[in-house]
Design an enzyme around this catalytic site. Sequence first.
Site, PDB file in Angstrom:
ATOM      1  CB  CYS A  53      16.922  -0.115  -8.868  1.00  0.00           C
ATOM      2  SG  CYS A  53      18.520  -0.534  -7.777  1.00  0.00           S
ATOM      3  CG  ASN A  75      13.519  15.290  27.269  1.00  0.00           C
ATOM      4  OD1 ASN A  75      12.858  14.563  27.100  1.00  0.00           O
ATOM      5  ND2 ASN A  75      13.857  14.459  28.540  1.00  0.00           N
ATOM      6  CB  CYS A 117       8.298  10.273  10.533  1.00  0.00           C
ATOM      7  SG  CYS A 117       8.943  10.343  12.143  1.00  0.00           S
TER       8      CYS A 117
END
Length: 431
Positions: free
Chosen positions: A81, A341, A388
């Site tokens: 890039c 929740n 994650c």
Amino acid sequence: MAQFYSAKRRVTTRQIITVKVNDLDSFGQGVARHNGKALFIPGLLPEESAEVIITEDKKQFARARVSRRLNDSPERETPRCPHFGVCGGCQQQHVSIALQQRSKSAALARLMKHEVNDIIAGAPWGYRRRARLSLNCPPDKPLQMGFRKAGSSDIVNVEQCPVLAPQLAALLPRIRACLASLHGTRHLGHVELVQAGSGTLMILRHTAPLSAADKEKLERFSHSEGLSLFLAPFSEILETVSGEAPWYDSHGLRLAFSPRDFIQVNEAVNQQMVARALEWLDVRAEDRVLDLFCGMGNFTLPLATRAASVIGVEGVPALVEKGRENAIRNGLHNVTFFHENLEEDVTKQPWAKNGFDKVLLDPARAGATGVMRHIIKLKPIRIVYVSCNPATLARDSEALVNAGYEVTRLAMLDMFPHTGHLESMVLFERM
């Protein structure tokens, strides 16, 4: 009489030293040793020596920047890039994909105190099926369209992006030309691009009403490019201009989603990740399976094709509704979605009254502290945790290990090649 003195400005001498890098951290920074502590140097690779300037000197570690690199590692690559080093999107295009995966796997293994058994990866280029590009039109200047600079709110004008899906990358110049031709360019906020199974989506955020002429121009553009166009005048409103509702295929199912719904950016890794979860859980026809933080059913619905029953629990109501719609659309009658929740007391939530043989959870970066105690109470045979954030994964894993579970498989998910993001999945089995 009181006297006031101006404090003398403290002058810091920027020390230049020569170091040799011996490791690469998961963020792509070279790691050397200096004065008995770790020295982090962006842009350097293992086996490379350089003259560096100390920029930060803490008690436990220091940081430096390269003044002059003295040799090149065989793992060094030429970035594809032209914006690399300025754009904040990628941090590791100068690193071979093999070294990227090894360094991330090593970091994961250190945190989890367990070897990495699998690296789940796809193509390192052209993998992003979703991207958001910022827009700005300064007075008397051309439209800016691109990603943010590293550590800045400034926009890098992106002409090409090798990590974008090829269909999206090819559109960039034409989208820029179309948006620049509008009268209301100063009211444009950002444009999102999604490559779905149904085709290409474009979602345009604008902060003031667009003129009829601008809307007509955008609609003509969407037809000429064969894409579905959606306008977002406010954060919660989405106006369909052209095209159909998007969908993608997964494990024999067709999953519809709203243009703004979360879907995994890397389709190839997502497909492998779901397949590996099904394999690790060893789902059988009599199993009752729980999927926590289930989203719109990325794991839930494929699980339902194999199990006796599946319950999915998610905190975002729109995703719960989409999961229910997809279950009906795919003829899955053994799956139930709950909007709850999971950071609250889950013991009083209706799904918690059930028993489960196996559990899957895929929490956000904060992890799953609120549900770990209840998962342990359920005593499932197998648990798959998709993460994650390796730090919160390690924390939550400790609770499971202390409760008698053992890590039997650990995989590094190379979901975002050329970046510092580290995702993973773990199989726990009750001993």
